[in-house]
Design a protein around this motif. Structure first.
Motif, PDB file in Angstrom:
ATOM      1  N   UNK A 112       0.856  -1.188   0.102  1.00 33.52           N
ATOM      2  CA  UNK A 112      -0.031  -0.045   0.044  1.00 33.52           C
ATOM      3  C   UNK A 112       0.888   1.274  -0.172  1.00 33.52           C
ATOM      4  N   UNK A 113       0.714   2.285  -0.936  1.00 34.72           N
ATOM      5  CA  UNK A 113       1.541   3.383  -1.033  1.00 34.72           C
ATOM      6  C   UNK A 113       1.332   4.306   0.017  1.00 34.72           C
ATOM      7  N   UNK A 114       2.423   5.142   0.338  1.00 38.98           N
ATOM      8  CA  UNK A 114       2.094   6.446   1.480  1.00 38.98           C
ATOM      9  C   UNK A 114       0.895   7.057   0.928  1.00 38.98           C
ATOM     10  N   UNK A 115       0.028   7.268   1.904  1.00 35.93           N
ATOM     11  CA  UNK A 115      -1.066   8.221   1.675  1.00 35.93           C
ATOM     12  C   UNK A 115      -0.703   9.834   1.998  1.00 35.93           C
ATOM     13  N   UNK A 116       0.603   9.976   2.236  1.00 40.93           N
ATOM     14  CA  UNK A 116       0.850  11.346   2.822  1.00 40.93           C
ATOM     15  C   UNK A 116       0.751  12.298   1.605  1.00 40.93           C
ATOM     16  N   UNK A 117       0.107  13.178   1.703  1.00 38.42           N
ATOM     17  CA  UNK A 117      -0.148  14.382   0.812  1.00 38.42           C
ATOM     18  C   UNK A 117       1.044  15.258   0.707  1.00 38.42           C
ATOM     19  N   UNK A 143     -16.552   8.702  -0.152  1.00 41.81           N
ATOM     20  CA  UNK A 143     -15.853   9.289   0.737  1.00 41.81           C
ATOM     21  C   UNK A 143     -14.852   8.483   1.379  1.00 41.81           C
ATOM     22  N   UNK A 144     -13.603   9.274   1.800  1.00 39.08           N
ATOM     23  CA  UNK A 144     -12.757   8.744   2.717  1.00 39.08           C
ATOM     24  C   UNK A 144     -11.818   8.003   1.883  1.00 39.08           C
ATOM     25  N   UNK A 145     -10.724   7.637   2.624  1.00 35.01           N
ATOM     26  CA  UNK A 145      -9.651   6.784   1.608  1.00 35.01           C
ATOM     27  C   UNK A 145      -9.998   5.297   1.688  1.00 35.01           C
ATOM     28  N   UNK A 146      -9.484   4.548   0.687  1.00 35.52           N
ATOM     29  CA  UNK A 146      -9.837   3.022   0.432  1.00 35.52           C
ATOM     30  C   UNK A 146      -9.270   2.613   1.320  1.00 35.52           C
ATOM     31  N   UNK A 147      -9.564   1.475   1.934  1.00 33.53           N
ATOM     32  CA  UNK A 147      -9.040   0.523   3.176  1.00 33.53           C
ATOM     33  C   UNK A 147      -7.762  -0.307   2.120  1.00 33.53           C
ATOM     34  N   UNK A 148      -6.937  -0.683   2.921  1.00 34.92           N
ATOM     35  CA  UNK A 148      -5.739  -1.448   2.354  1.00 34.92           C
ATOM     36  C   UNK A 148      -6.136  -2.558   1.393  1.00 34.92           C
ATOM     37  N   UNK A 149      -7.212  -3.409   1.733  1.00 33.89           N
ATOM     38  CA  UNK A 149      -7.657  -4.694   0.833  1.00 33.89           C
ATOM     39  C   UNK A 149      -8.105  -4.379  -0.495  1.00 33.89           C
ATOM     40  N   UNK A 180      -2.701   5.049  -5.855  1.00 37.20           N
ATOM     41  CA  UNK A 180      -3.133   5.126  -4.139  1.00 37.20           C
ATOM     42  C   UNK A 180      -1.857   6.209  -3.662  1.00 37.20           C
ATOM     43  N   UNK A 181      -1.003   6.677  -4.663  1.00 33.24           N
ATOM     44  CA  UNK A 181      -0.063   7.729  -4.187  1.00 33.24           C
ATOM     45  C   UNK A 181      -0.513   9.046  -3.685  1.00 33.24           C
ATOM     46  N   UNK A 182      -0.419   9.535  -2.699  1.00 27.19           N
ATOM     47  CA  UNK A 182      -0.713  10.729  -2.282  1.00 27.19           C
ATOM     48  C   UNK A 182      -2.226  10.448  -1.918  1.00 27.19           C
ATOM     49  N   UNK A 183      -2.853   9.319  -1.381  1.00 28.90           N
ATOM     50  CA  UNK A 183      -4.002   9.200  -1.182  1.00 28.90           C
ATOM     51  C   UNK A 183      -5.094   9.595  -2.460  1.00 28.90           C
TER      52      UNK A 183
END
Length: 481
Positions: free
Chosen positions: A231-236, A260-266, A315-318
């Motif tokens: 899972x890539x970093x979700x840091x923006x 809405x919101x970030x996707x979960x890891x799965x 998924x990078x940068x969320x």
């Protein structure tokens, strides 16, 4: 008499070979949503043996850039040799010919010069653009699903009156390649090569994957173990402009994706898996077409270009999809492998020269000995011949946010500098400076930091060469994204 006949045959053969050398064929693989996630580009996960082989047979460009990270404007730019800011089209909604009747396109020029012009799959984003300039034209096909439950889902959603119905974001049916549209595109390309083998041709094969939905035959999913992905970093990016990142692009329109919101890891890992499966699926189709080119003895007189219309985020940068001025979205793979009959062949080389997709059209014009239209790009034949040759100091891109804001960006290969401007006045709303010497990703906006003032000053000067403060960029869109 026999000597005269023999001499005539020799002259005829020489003339035929000479003509072929003077008028080479052109085959372009134009791939949708493909970032440089390929084995030849150092990916630790992507399985792409056929594209890797093509790279080993030509020149691979490490720093190639599109002029806008969204389909329609990017493809218009490539196929006309004109930048989006000069065409004035920044959205996916406005066809080229709705605004520009006079512009000369790649298929138009080649057709006027006696070439058979072939469009297969997604070439122009809008199929009706220059449809009459192709001597052979296969329609861009809609997305297809093969699993019964997904077909039934689509039927149910339509029956319920859901607008803009989209199915799941991925599918792994155990089916033949031709069940999905890129397999059929390869089949059409192979059939057409047999038909045009005696002619000079420009063939552009537009593969849709890895564009959403990530639908690919199960055997390509089976090439990968999901545990190999991370899972890539979700840091923006810290200090980024408020509109620098998109709100997920088209992903949220697919069934089963949370709004809405970030996707979960799965779910993130499943999508990353699907993206890779789609890449390997396209790789196999490239291999099939190249095999036919060899079997028909056309390879020796054909320049082959493998390219993408823009990069992509998984998924990078969320964030997901493209639609930004960030390095990950504007940098693309580009491989050029020319035919053996042209001078001394250069193979297995890489180049760090700054190349833009807008350069492709003028390159082919020069390579094929044609007289082309005025272009914003320039021929990269000197770099193809000498991959380590010093080249341009910068590459440029744009991205509009509605009618009032436009982002102008430049890279020198190490730094990326972006100004978000008021579209009507050119007032700078915010600047961004990111360092990309060792990474495709950057997490801190260094604009305004005294420690990087020299780099920012340099990049600002480079930006203003293409985007001067006293020039308001044209806006010819009827609709804007």
């Amino acid at each position: 008499m026999k000597k005269l006949l023999l001499l005539f045959c020799v002259i005829l053969c020489f003339s035929k070979a000479y003509c072929q050398t003077e008028k080479p064929n052109v085959l372009i693989f134009y791939v949708d949503d493909l970032r440089a996630e390929l084995g030849c580009y150092g990916s630790e996960t992507a399985i792409t043996p056929h594209i890797d082989e093509l790279a080993a047979d030509g020149v691979m460009f490490n720093k190639a850039y599109v002029q806008q990270a969204i389909c329609a404007p990017s493809r218009m730019s490539t196929l006309t040799g004109l930048r989006p800011e000069n065409l004035g089209i920044y959205s996916i909604f406005t066809p080229l010919r709705k605004v520009h009747k006079e512009v000369v396109s790649m298929p138009q020029l080649f057709k006027e010069n006696g070439y058979k012009t072939v469009s297969i799959g997604k070439v122009f984003h809008h199929g009706r653009d220059d449809k009459d300039q192709w001597t052979t034209y296969f329609e861009k096909e809609p997305n297809t699903y093969a699993k019964t439950e997904n077909i039934q889902l689509l039927e149910r959603l339509k029956a319920e009156g859901v607008k803009r119905v989209k199915g799941p974001a991925f599918e792994d049916a155990d089916v033949a390649d031709e069940v999905y549209k890129d397999g059929r595109a390869a089949k059409y390309a192979i059939e057409t090569l047999h038909k045009v083998k005696e002619d000079n041709f420009l063939m552009i094969v537009g593969f849709s994957k890895p564009h959403l939905p990530f639908n690919a035959p199960k055997k390509y999913w089976d090439l990968y173990d999901r545990d190999q992905f991370q899972v890539p970093s979700r840091q923006k990016p810290d200090g980024a402009y408020r509109l620098a990142l998109p709100k997920w692009g088209e992903l949220k329109g697919y069934h089963g994706i949370p709004k809405e919101g970030d996707l979960d890891d799965a779910l993130t890992l499943e999508l990353i898996h699907g993206y890779h499966a789609s890449i390997s699926y396209v790789d196999e189709q490239v291999g099939k077409v190249m095999k036919t080119l060899e079997e028909l003895d056309l390879r020796k007189n054909t320049i082959v270009i493998f390219m993408s219309d823009h990069g992509y985020k998984i998924g990078e940068y969320a964030s997901w999809c493209k639609q930004s001025n960030l390095e990950i979205d504007v940098r693309v793979p580009l491989i050029v492998s020319r035919e053996t009959s042209y001078k001394k062949r250069v193979t297995g080389k890489t180049s760090d020269a700054l190349i833009e997709n807008v350069d492709i059209f003028p390159t082919l014009v020069e390579y094929c000995g044609l007289e082309g239209p005025v272009s914003d790009g320039k021929s990269i034949l000197p770099v193809i011949n000498k991959p380590h040759k010093k080249w341009d100091k910068a590459a440029y891109s744009v991205y509009a946010r509605g009618k009032k804001i436009i982002g102008c960006t430049v890279t020198d290969g190490k730094w990326r500098y972006t100004e978000w401007r008021n579209s009507a006045t050119n007032e700078i709303l915010q600047a961004e400076l990111y360092e990309h010497k060792n990474s495709l990703l950057a997490y801190t906006n260094l604009s305004g930091d005294p420690a990087f003032a020299k780099a920012e000053k340099k990049m600002k000067k480079l930006l203003e060469i293409q985007f001067p403060k006293d020039k308001i960029l044209p806006q010819n869109d009827v609709h804007r994204n």
